[in-house]
Design an enzyme around this catalytic site. Sequence first.
Site, PDB file in Angstrom:
ATOM      1  N   ASP A  33       0.864  -1.182   0.000  1.00 42.11           N
ATOM      2  CA  ASP A  33       0.000   0.000   0.000  1.00 42.11           C
ATOM      3  C   ASP A  33       0.898   1.229   0.000  1.00 42.11           C
ATOM      4  O   ASP A  33       2.068   1.159   0.376  1.00 42.11           O
ATOM      5  CB  ASP A  33      -0.899   0.012   1.252  1.00 42.11           C
ATOM      6  CG  ASP A  33      -2.188   0.803   1.050  1.00 42.11           C
ATOM      7  OD1 ASP A  33      -3.267   0.189   1.009  1.00 42.11           O
ATOM      8  OD2 ASP A  33      -2.115   2.054   0.910  1.00 42.11           O
ATOM      9  N   TYR A 146     -14.996   7.848 -12.501  1.00 45.96           N
ATOM     10  CA  TYR A 146     -14.727   6.648 -11.681  1.00 45.96           C
ATOM     11  C   TYR A 146     -15.267   5.404 -12.403  1.00 45.96           C
ATOM     12  O   TYR A 146     -14.584   4.386 -12.512  1.00 45.96           O
ATOM     13  CB  TYR A 146     -15.391   6.815 -10.318  1.00 45.96           C
ATOM     14  CG  TYR A 146     -15.298   5.621  -9.392  1.00 45.96           C
ATOM     15  CD1 TYR A 146     -14.106   5.304  -8.757  1.00 45.96           C
ATOM     16  CD2 TYR A 146     -16.407   4.816  -9.146  1.00 45.96           C
ATOM     17  CE1 TYR A 146     -14.014   4.216  -7.899  1.00 45.96           C
ATOM     18  CE2 TYR A 146     -16.328   3.730  -8.285  1.00 45.96           C
ATOM     19  CZ  TYR A 146     -15.126   3.435  -7.661  1.00 45.96           C
ATOM     20  OH  TYR A 146     -15.051   2.358  -6.811  1.00 45.96           O
ATOM     21  N   THR A 180     -16.631   1.416   4.247  1.00 46.00           N
ATOM     22  CA  THR A 180     -15.195   1.669   4.449  1.00 46.00           C
ATOM     23  C   THR A 180     -14.972   3.179   4.445  1.00 46.00           C
ATOM     24  O   THR A 180     -15.906   3.959   4.250  1.00 46.00           O
ATOM     25  CB  THR A 180     -14.375   1.071   3.289  1.00 46.00           C
ATOM     26  OG1 THR A 180     -14.750   1.768   2.099  1.00 46.00           O
ATOM     27  CG2 THR A 180     -14.608  -0.416   3.107  1.00 46.00           C
TER      28      THR A 180
HETATM   29  N1  LIG Z   1     -16.352   0.354  -0.501  1.00 51.10           N
HETATM   30  C1  LIG Z   1     -17.209   0.173  -1.490  1.00 51.10           C
HETATM   31  O1  LIG Z   1     -18.444   0.148  -1.309  1.00 51.10           O
HETATM   32  C2  LIG Z   1     -16.693  -0.007  -2.897  1.00 51.10           C
HETATM   33  C3  LIG Z   1     -17.638  -0.037  -3.926  1.00 51.10           C
HETATM   34  C4  LIG Z   1     -17.196  -0.266  -5.212  1.00 51.10           C
HETATM   35  C5  LIG Z   1     -15.850  -0.467  -5.458  1.00 51.10           C
HETATM   36  N2  LIG Z   1     -14.938  -0.420  -4.435  1.00 51.10           N
HETATM   37  C6  LIG Z   1     -13.534  -0.657  -4.758  1.00 51.10           C
HETATM   38  O2  LIG Z   1     -13.004  -1.586  -3.829  1.00 51.10           O
HETATM   39  C7  LIG Z   1     -11.636  -1.286  -3.570  1.00 51.10           C
HETATM   40  C8  LIG Z   1     -11.428  -1.117  -2.063  1.00 51.10           C
HETATM   41  O3  LIG Z   1     -12.167  -0.013  -1.627  1.00 51.10           O
HETATM   42  P1  LIG Z   1     -12.287   0.398  -0.086  1.00 51.10           P
HETATM   43  O4  LIG Z   1     -13.673   0.830   0.099  1.00 51.10           O
HETATM   44  O5  LIG Z   1     -11.701  -0.658   0.760  1.00 51.10           O
HETATM   45  O6  LIG Z   1     -11.364   1.719  -0.099  1.00 51.10           O
HETATM   46  P2  LIG Z   1     -10.360   2.316   0.967  1.00 51.10           P
HETATM   47  O7  LIG Z   1     -10.224   3.757   0.597  1.00 51.10           O
HETATM   48  O8  LIG Z   1     -10.770   1.978   2.368  1.00 51.10           O
HETATM   49  O9  LIG Z   1      -9.000   1.553   0.653  1.00 51.10           O
HETATM   50  C9  LIG Z   1      -8.286   1.777  -0.534  1.00 51.10           C
HETATM   51  C10 LIG Z   1      -6.833   1.438  -0.290  1.00 51.10           C
HETATM   52  O10 LIG Z   1      -6.123   1.649  -1.525  1.00 51.10           O
HETATM   53  C11 LIG Z   1      -4.918   2.314  -1.212  1.00 51.10           C
HETATM   54  N3  LIG Z   1      -4.449   3.059  -2.372  1.00 51.10           N
HETATM   55  C12 LIG Z   1      -5.083   4.075  -3.012  1.00 51.10           C
HETATM   56  N4  LIG Z   1      -4.311   4.554  -3.985  1.00 51.10           N
HETATM   57  C13 LIG Z   1      -3.152   3.843  -3.959  1.00 51.10           C
HETATM   58  C14 LIG Z   1      -1.945   3.881  -4.723  1.00 51.10           C
HETATM   59  N5  LIG Z   1      -1.754   4.787  -5.697  1.00 51.10           N
HETATM   60  N6  LIG Z   1      -0.986   2.985  -4.438  1.00 51.10           N
HETATM   61  C15 LIG Z   1      -1.147   2.083  -3.428  1.00 51.10           C
HETATM   62  N7  LIG Z   1      -2.240   2.017  -2.671  1.00 51.10           N
HETATM   63  C16 LIG Z   1      -3.242   2.889  -2.931  1.00 51.10           C
HETATM   64  C17 LIG Z   1      -5.265   3.231  -0.047  1.00 51.10           C
HETATM   65  O11 LIG Z   1      -4.110   3.679   0.657  1.00 51.10           O
HETATM   66  C18 LIG Z   1      -6.176   2.345   0.778  1.00 51.10           C
HETATM   67  O12 LIG Z   1      -5.445   1.559   1.701  1.00 51.10           O
HETATM   68  C19 LIG Z   1     -11.323  -0.019  -4.384  1.00 51.10           C
HETATM   69  O13 LIG Z   1     -10.714  -0.408  -5.606  1.00 51.10           O
HETATM   70  C20 LIG Z   1     -12.682   0.578  -4.620  1.00 51.10           C
HETATM   71  O14 LIG Z   1     -12.727   1.388  -5.776  1.00 51.10           O
HETATM   72  C21 LIG Z   1     -15.354  -0.183  -3.154  1.00 51.10           C
END
Ligand SMILES: NC(=O)c1ccc[n+]([C@@H]2O[C@H](COP(=O)([O-])OP(=O)(O)OC[C@H]3O[C@@H](n4cnc5c(N)ncnc54)[C@H](O)[C@@H]3O)[C@@H](O)[C@H]2O)c1
Length: 247
Positions: A33, A146, A180
């Site tokens: 990360d 997005y 999250t």
């Molecule tokens: N939470 C939801 O409901 C939801 C819905 C649809 C899609 N998603 C997708 O699921 C995945 C996880 O989402 P989440 O809700 O756990 O998000 P989150 O923001 O809690 O976690 C995202 C993680 O990605 C890391 N990250 C971001 N950019 C980075 C980079 N350039 N290099 C390395 N690490 C990086 C962040 O530091 C963080 O730890 C994401 O890809 C998100 O788009 C989530």
Amino acid sequence: MDKKVIVVGGASGVGAACVRSLAAAGASVVSLDRSEEAGQEVARQAGQRFRLCDVTDRDQVFTAVDGAAADMGGLDALVHVAGILVQGPAEEATDQDWARAMDINGRGPMLTNQAALPHLKKGERSSITNFASSAALTAYPNGAVYAASKGAVTAWTRTIAVEWAQFGIRANVVHPSAATSMVEQHLSKMNDEEKASYAEMMRQKVPLGGKFGDPDRDIAPVITFLVGDGARFMTGQNVAVNGGYYI
Ligand SMILES: NC(=O)c1ccc[n+]([C@@H]2O[C@H](COP(=O)([O-])OP(=O)(O)OC[C@H]3O[C@@H](n4cnc5c(N)ncnc54)[C@H](O)[C@@H]3O)[C@@H](O)[C@H]2O)c1
């Protein structure tokens, strides 16, 4: 589970839950990360390792993935969870919004998947699990950029599933819904009225529970299944883990 797994984006949310779930199932995990302190802490609590890596930096990605494979003595699976949310009306989207979303959500998985490939090729039952969003499969008003970036990783995953099947590598893409910090960020931009109507929309659109899922209980167990050999005949699939949102 006797698997060596890299989780990209393991510092927070769904990625952190994946680190915990895979570790609890007996896998060796290296979490990557760009967020160092939180990433170290999640990995430490799960008894696993962490490496700093920004997925937009090709050299960092290859160094981190090679290092993680060396740490574990091989690699069976890559789970790329890291991503960012970019919001705003399509009409107002800027070149910078587009570039940032595509760089992290689109090019990021390309780089980690490519970096993992030589290691995964050495195994017999390897896998890649990438993360997209329901926004890639259905309209996502106020998030067109997005949605487009998640469409990119969805299409990428479908094609590598075919190209890399010859190496015994499966590739699937997950569309999650989980409470999250990303969701908190989404809600923080709304006033009370908007929050209430969003909650009502979720109640109506999500048959299972009417709300976001729990990263540990609802999402990570599916990822652990996808990494395991029980999913050995699954590839190129869109795996929606979202309580039935948009069906
Ligand atoms: N939470 C939801 O409901 C939801 C819905 C649809 C899609 N998603 C997708 O699921 C995945 C996880 O989402 P989440 O809700 O756990 O998000 P989150 O923001 O809690 O976690 C995202 C993680 O990605 C890391 N990250 C971001 N950019 C980075 C980079 N350039 N290099 C390395 N690490 C990086 C962040 O530091 C963080 O730890 C994401 O890809 C998100 O788009 C989530």
